[in-house]
Design a protein around this motif. Structure first.
Motif, PDB file in Angstrom:
ATOM      1  N   SER A 117       0.807  -1.221   0.000  1.00  0.00           N
ATOM      2  CA  SER A 117       0.000   0.000   0.000  1.00  0.00           C
ATOM      3  C   SER A 117       0.838   1.269   0.000  1.00  0.00           C
ATOM      4  CB  SER A 117      -0.936   0.006   1.213  1.00  0.00           C
ATOM      5  OG  SER A 117      -0.192  -0.050   2.422  1.00  0.00           O
ATOM      6  N   ALA A 118       2.169   1.142   0.064  1.00  0.00           N
ATOM      7  CA  ALA A 118       3.033   2.328   0.027  1.00  0.00           C
ATOM      8  C   ALA A 118       3.512   2.595  -1.393  1.00  0.00           C
ATOM      9  CB  ALA A 118       4.216   2.146   0.973  1.00  0.00           C
ATOM     10  N   HIS A 138       5.067 -14.023  11.103  1.00  0.00           N
ATOM     11  CA  HIS A 138       4.548 -12.680  10.882  1.00  0.00           C
ATOM     12  C   HIS A 138       4.216 -12.008  12.215  1.00  0.00           C
ATOM     13  CE1 HIS A 138       4.414 -12.566   6.541  1.00  0.00           C
ATOM     14  NE2 HIS A 138       3.755 -13.717   6.470  1.00  0.00           N
ATOM     15  N   ARG A 139       4.385 -10.698  12.265  1.00  0.00           N
ATOM     16  CA  ARG A 139       4.128  -9.935  13.495  1.00  0.00           C
ATOM     17  C   ARG A 139       2.822  -9.163  13.440  1.00  0.00           C
ATOM     18  NH1 ARG A 139       8.995  -8.585  11.705  1.00  0.00           N
ATOM     19  NH2 ARG A 139       8.335  -6.425  11.341  1.00  0.00           N
ATOM     20  N   ASN A 140       2.122  -9.251  12.324  1.00  0.00           N
ATOM     21  CA  ASN A 140       0.847  -8.549  12.178  1.00  0.00           C
ATOM     22  C   ASN A 140      -0.059  -9.409  11.306  1.00  0.00           C
ATOM     23  OD1 ASN A 140      -1.155  -6.555  12.211  1.00  0.00           O
ATOM     24  ND2 ASN A 140       0.325  -4.888  11.996  1.00  0.00           N
ATOM     25  N   GLN A 141      -1.279  -8.947  11.070  1.00  0.00           N
ATOM     26  CA  GLN A 141      -2.266  -9.779  10.392  1.00  0.00           C
ATOM     27  C   GLN A 141      -1.807 -10.214   9.005  1.00  0.00           C
ATOM     28  OE1 GLN A 141      -5.694  -7.110  10.274  1.00  0.00           O
ATOM     29  NE2 GLN A 141      -5.490  -6.948   8.059  1.00  0.00           N
ATOM     30  N   VAL A 142      -2.150 -11.450   8.662  1.00  0.00           N
ATOM     31  CA  VAL A 142      -1.852 -12.008   7.355  1.00  0.00           C
ATOM     32  C   VAL A 142      -2.942 -11.553   6.387  1.00  0.00           C
ATOM     33  CG1 VAL A 142      -1.538 -14.130   6.029  1.00  0.00           C
ATOM     34  CG2 VAL A 142      -0.706 -13.995   8.388  1.00  0.00           C
ATOM     35  N   SER A 156       1.705  -9.840   4.661  1.00  0.00           N
ATOM     36  CA  SER A 156       1.203  -9.381   5.958  1.00  0.00           C
ATOM     37  C   SER A 156       1.276  -7.869   6.087  1.00  0.00           C
ATOM     38  CB  SER A 156       2.016 -10.046   7.078  1.00  0.00           C
ATOM     39  OG  SER A 156       1.760  -9.461   8.338  1.00  0.00           O
ATOM     40  N   HIS A 157       0.540  -7.350   7.062  1.00  0.00           N
ATOM     41  CA  HIS A 157       0.629  -5.931   7.401  1.00  0.00           C
ATOM     42  C   HIS A 157       1.954  -5.585   8.079  1.00  0.00           C
ATOM     43  CE1 HIS A 157      -3.822  -4.419   7.220  1.00  0.00           C
ATOM     44  NE2 HIS A 157      -3.331  -4.744   6.058  1.00  0.00           N
ATOM     45  N   ASP A 158       2.791  -6.588   8.397  1.00  0.00           N
ATOM     46  CA  ASP A 158       4.110  -6.281   8.957  1.00  0.00           C
ATOM     47  C   ASP A 158       5.117  -5.909   7.874  1.00  0.00           C
ATOM     48  OD1 ASP A 158       4.810  -8.662   7.743  1.00  0.00           O
ATOM     49  OD2 ASP A 158       5.171  -9.758   9.591  1.00  0.00           O
ATOM     50  N   GLU A 159       4.606  -5.702   6.629  1.00  0.00           N
ATOM     51  CA  GLU A 159       5.386  -5.220   5.490  1.00  0.00           C
ATOM     52  C   GLU A 159       6.372  -6.266   4.965  1.00  0.00           C
ATOM     53  OE1 GLU A 159       7.111  -1.419   6.348  1.00  0.00           O
ATOM     54  OE2 GLU A 159       5.218  -0.547   7.041  1.00  0.00           O
ATOM     55  N   THR A 160       6.086  -7.541   5.183  1.00  0.00           N
ATOM     56  CA  THR A 160       6.943  -8.591   4.646  1.00  0.00           C
ATOM     57  C   THR A 160       6.115  -9.613   3.872  1.00  0.00           C
ATOM     58  OG1 THR A 160       6.790 -10.045   6.587  1.00  0.00           O
ATOM     59  CG2 THR A 160       8.545  -8.378   6.582  1.00  0.00           C
ATOM     60  N   THR A 203      12.356 -14.372   3.191  1.00  0.00           N
ATOM     61  CA  THR A 203      11.565 -13.204   3.588  1.00  0.00           C
ATOM     62  C   THR A 203      11.912 -12.037   2.669  1.00  0.00           C
ATOM     63  OG1 THR A 203      11.511 -13.894   5.912  1.00  0.00           O
ATOM     64  CG2 THR A 203      10.988 -11.602   5.446  1.00  0.00           C
ATOM     65  N   LEU A 204      10.887 -11.406   2.120  1.00  0.00           N
ATOM     66  CA  LEU A 204      11.063 -10.235   1.260  1.00  0.00           C
ATOM     67  C   LEU A 204      10.434  -9.038   1.957  1.00  0.00           C
ATOM     68  CD1 LEU A 204      11.871  -9.016  -1.534  1.00  0.00           C
ATOM     69  CD2 LEU A 204       9.560  -9.563  -2.294  1.00  0.00           C
ATOM     70  N   ALA A 205      11.236  -8.014   2.226  1.00  0.00           N
ATOM     71  CA  ALA A 205      10.736  -6.817   2.899  1.00  0.00           C
ATOM     72  C   ALA A 205      10.236  -5.814   1.868  1.00  0.00           C
ATOM     73  CB  ALA A 205      11.831  -6.194   3.755  1.00  0.00           C
ATOM     74  N   LEU A 206       8.996  -5.343   2.045  1.00  0.00           N
ATOM     75  CA  LEU A 206       8.431  -4.304   1.191  1.00  0.00           C
ATOM     76  C   LEU A 206       8.394  -2.991   1.967  1.00  0.00           C
ATOM     77  CD1 LEU A 206       5.566  -6.262  -0.622  1.00  0.00           C
ATOM     78  CD2 LEU A 206       7.970  -6.049  -1.229  1.00  0.00           C
ATOM     79  N   LYS A 207       7.784  -1.966   1.388  1.00  0.00           N
ATOM     80  CA  LYS A 207       7.798  -0.634   1.994  1.00  0.00           C
ATOM     81  C   LYS A 207       6.492  -0.289   2.724  1.00  0.00           C
ATOM     82  CE  LYS A 207      11.892   0.321   0.412  1.00  0.00           C
ATOM     83  NZ  LYS A 207      13.049   0.461   1.338  1.00  0.00           N
ATOM     84  N   GLY A 208       5.514  -1.180   2.684  1.00  0.00           N
ATOM     85  CA  GLY A 208       4.235  -0.910   3.329  1.00  0.00           C
ATOM     86  C   GLY A 208       3.478  -2.209   3.542  1.00  0.00           C
ATOM     87  N   PRO A 209       2.310  -2.134   4.178  1.00  0.00           N
ATOM     88  CA  PRO A 209       1.480  -3.336   4.356  1.00  0.00           C
ATOM     89  C   PRO A 209       1.213  -4.021   3.026  1.00  0.00           C
ATOM     90  CG  PRO A 209       0.617  -1.531   5.670  1.00  0.00           C
ATOM     91  CD  PRO A 209       1.703  -0.953   4.807  1.00  0.00           C
ATOM     92  N   VAL A 210       1.373  -5.340   2.995  1.00  0.00           N
ATOM     93  CA  VAL A 210       1.219  -6.102   1.752  1.00  0.00           C
ATOM     94  C   VAL A 210      -0.267  -6.229   1.429  1.00  0.00           C
ATOM     95  CG1 VAL A 210       1.698  -8.273   0.582  1.00  0.00           C
ATOM     96  CG2 VAL A 210       3.340  -7.358   2.231  1.00  0.00           C
ATOM     97  N   THR A 211      -0.641  -5.864   0.213  1.00  0.00           N
ATOM     98  CA  THR A 211      -2.042  -5.924  -0.208  1.00  0.00           C
ATOM     99  C   THR A 211      -2.343  -7.119  -1.112  1.00  0.00           C
ATOM    100  OG1 THR A 211      -1.492  -4.365  -1.983  1.00  0.00           O
ATOM    101  CG2 THR A 211      -2.467  -3.452   0.028  1.00  0.00           C
ATOM    102  N   ASN A 212      -1.341  -7.578  -1.868  1.00  0.00           N
ATOM    103  CA  ASN A 212      -1.528  -8.735  -2.748  1.00  0.00           C
ATOM    104  C   ASN A 212      -0.227  -9.522  -2.806  1.00  0.00           C
ATOM    105  OD1 ASN A 212      -4.299  -8.204  -4.264  1.00  0.00           O
ATOM    106  ND2 ASN A 212      -3.184  -6.252  -4.259  1.00  0.00           N
ATOM    107  N   ALA A 213      -0.343 -10.852  -2.776  1.00  0.00           N
ATOM    108  CA  ALA A 213       0.806 -11.737  -2.968  1.00  0.00           C
ATOM    109  C   ALA A 213       0.276 -13.049  -3.508  1.00  0.00           C
ATOM    110  CB  ALA A 213       1.565 -11.952  -1.661  1.00  0.00           C
ATOM    111  N   THR A 214       0.691 -13.408  -4.716  1.00  0.00           N
ATOM    112  CA  THR A 214       0.164 -14.615  -5.343  1.00  0.00           C
ATOM    113  C   THR A 214       1.246 -15.312  -6.148  1.00  0.00           C
ATOM    114  OG1 THR A 214      -1.616 -15.464  -6.761  1.00  0.00           O
ATOM    115  CG2 THR A 214      -0.624 -13.383  -7.402  1.00  0.00           C
ATOM    116  N   ILE A 215       1.150 -16.634  -6.218  1.00  0.00           N
ATOM    117  CA  ILE A 215       2.053 -17.448  -7.020  1.00  0.00           C
ATOM    118  C   ILE A 215       1.357 -17.801  -8.333  1.00  0.00           C
ATOM    119  CG2 ILE A 215       3.266 -19.652  -7.184  1.00  0.00           C
ATOM    120  CD1 ILE A 215       3.519 -19.619  -4.135  1.00  0.00           C
ATOM    121  N   LEU A 216       2.062 -17.644  -9.438  1.00  0.00           N
ATOM    122  CA  LEU A 216       1.489 -18.048 -10.722  1.00  0.00           C
ATOM    123  C   LEU A 216       2.593 -18.538 -11.652  1.00  0.00           C
ATOM    124  CD1 LEU A 216       2.153 -15.472 -12.810  1.00  0.00           C
ATOM    125  CD2 LEU A 216       0.289 -14.443 -11.531  1.00  0.00           C
TER     126      LEU A 216
END
Length: 409
Positions: free
Chosen positions: A13-14, A268-272, A288-292, A306-319
């Motif tokens: 979301s960032a 994870h340290r916050n909601q998945v 997760s909302h823990d930005e990972t 573990t991949l660190a992003l810059k904000g709460p994760v909104t989408n993550a999918t394998i294809l």
């Protein structure tokens, strides 16, 4: 012949540098990044293996990129309000978007808005097609899950509001996620909710097959391709594995972390917020909302990357990576058309389309005394009244939810 490459597609979301990142699942190598906005939850879709669509967080448009032209935004699909969720049919013919409590259905080949479905009473939170594109499932903040037959929706009598094939109303709090298994009209659908339950349904009969109660609210749910395991992401960061193939037969069960200690992923340290499983079922991807974003070994429950992003994760999918994603000289077979914003096309401000057939579903022309000016005034008054009623409905729903869920004194 080399095996198809599996990739992870993630958004947060960032999004200060990019909107979406694509990385190779097993090596962690960064393959692609797409720039131009922030994708909202359940707002990412792959269209026909040629375009990437992203519903912009809090915005009234959908961004579209050609998979290889990642730095050039191909089109903005304008919508009448902020887009709450998005999906595309596996056959590449249709796009679905949730706009407030309505579901908008576009035909990709023409860009025509075929129908607007308004059977939810609160915002639509998630949408997904079955694997054969014959049905789609919608979940909303009104606690309802609706199963729709695409054929019935497209062939509905214009004078009547299309009805869903099934209305699943067993959840008591807003729907947070849903997942369609394989089997087309025979598929099973998993739904999660803030009411701390995950439920498994059968599309063909509409029957509730299973209900699992947890100690926390469940924010994400998915299954492996064989549907041996169901993975449920909790609001406190844990991921729970429910084994479907060893089920003793009862329809309801409580998941107890003490007794099922070997079925919990912790890290994870916050909601998945999102979950996805690899094709062979050996790897689980979570955001997760823990930005990972984390990659887990399903057998050992250990985090392997573990991949660190810059904000709460909104989408993550394998294809499985489409050919167009990995080939630099690939171009789409057909250009993406202009997507109409309104059912009435040019009469509501869209550019007139020449050389095609315009579909007008559920709308009728009427002869109104007093001319077009008087009609426009009346339409404006009715739209204001509808907005007011929607606000009252939302306020009543929020009040009743707080009243029902408040702790007993």
């Amino acid at each position: 012949m080399a095996a198809p490459m599996e990739v992870a597609v993630c958004t947060d979301s960032a999004a200060p540098m990019w909107s979406c990142i694509v990385w190779e699942l097993h090596s962690g190598a960064n393959l692609l990044t797409y720039r131009g906005g922030q994708a909202g939850p359940h707002g990412l879709a792959l269209l026909n293996g040629e375009y990437l669509l992203a519903a912009q967080l809090g915005k009234n448009y959908i961004s579209a990129w050609e998979l290889q032209r990642k730095d050039q935004l191909q089109q903005k699909i304008m919508c009448p309000g902020p887009v709450t969720c998005l999906t595309a049919s596996p056959n590449g013919l249709y796009v679905l978007a949730g706009v407030a409590e309505s579901i908008h259905l576009w035909e990709v080949s023409t860009g025509n808005l075929l129908v607007i479905l308004s059977r939810h009473y609160q915002d639509v939170s998630c949408l997904q097609f079955t694997g054969d594109s014959s049905h789609f499932i919608s979940g909303g903040k009104d606690c309802l899950v609706l199963a729709w037959s695409l054929c019935s929706v497209l062939q509905a009598d214009p004078s009547r509001i299309p009805a869903p094939r099934h209305v699943w109303s067993h959840h008591t709090l807003p729907i947070t996620d849903l997942h369609c298994g394989f089997g087309g009209p025979l598929a099973r659908v998993a739904t999660s909710s803030l009411d701390q339950t995950v439920k498994l349904w059968e599309v063909s009969s509409g029957e509730l097959l299973l209900s699992v109660l947890f100690d926390v609210s469940i924010m994400a749910v998915t299954m492996d391709l064989a549907e041996h395991h169901m993975f449920c992401g909790g609001s406190e960061g844990s991921i729970f594995q429910v084994d479907l193939f060893t089920w003793p037969g009862q329809r309801e069960r409580n998941f107890q972390p003490e007794q099922d200690a070997g079925k919990v992923f912790k890290g994870h340290r916050n909601q998945v917020t999102c979950l996805s499983v690899s094709t062979d079922g050996s790897v689980l991807l979570s955001g997760s909302h823990d930005e990972t974003v984390r990659l887990w070994d399903v057998q050992s429950k250990q985090c392997i990357r573990t991949l660190a992003l810059k904000g709460p994760v909104t989408n993550a999918t394998i294809l499985l990576a489409p050919v167009s994603m990995l080939s630099s000289d690939f171009r789409p077979s057909l250009p993406l058309p202009h997507f109409n914003k309104h059912l009435l096309g040019a009469e509501h401000g869209d550019e007139p389309r020449h050389g095609g057939l315009t579909l007008r579903l559920g709308l009728h022309q009427q002869s109104v005394l007093g001319g077009q000016d008087q009609l426009r005034v009346r339409v404006t008054e009715l739209e204001d009244e509808v907005r007011n009623l929607r606000k009252i409905n939302r306020d009543l729903f929020d009040f009743s939810t707080r009243f029902i869920t408040r702790p007993a004194k």
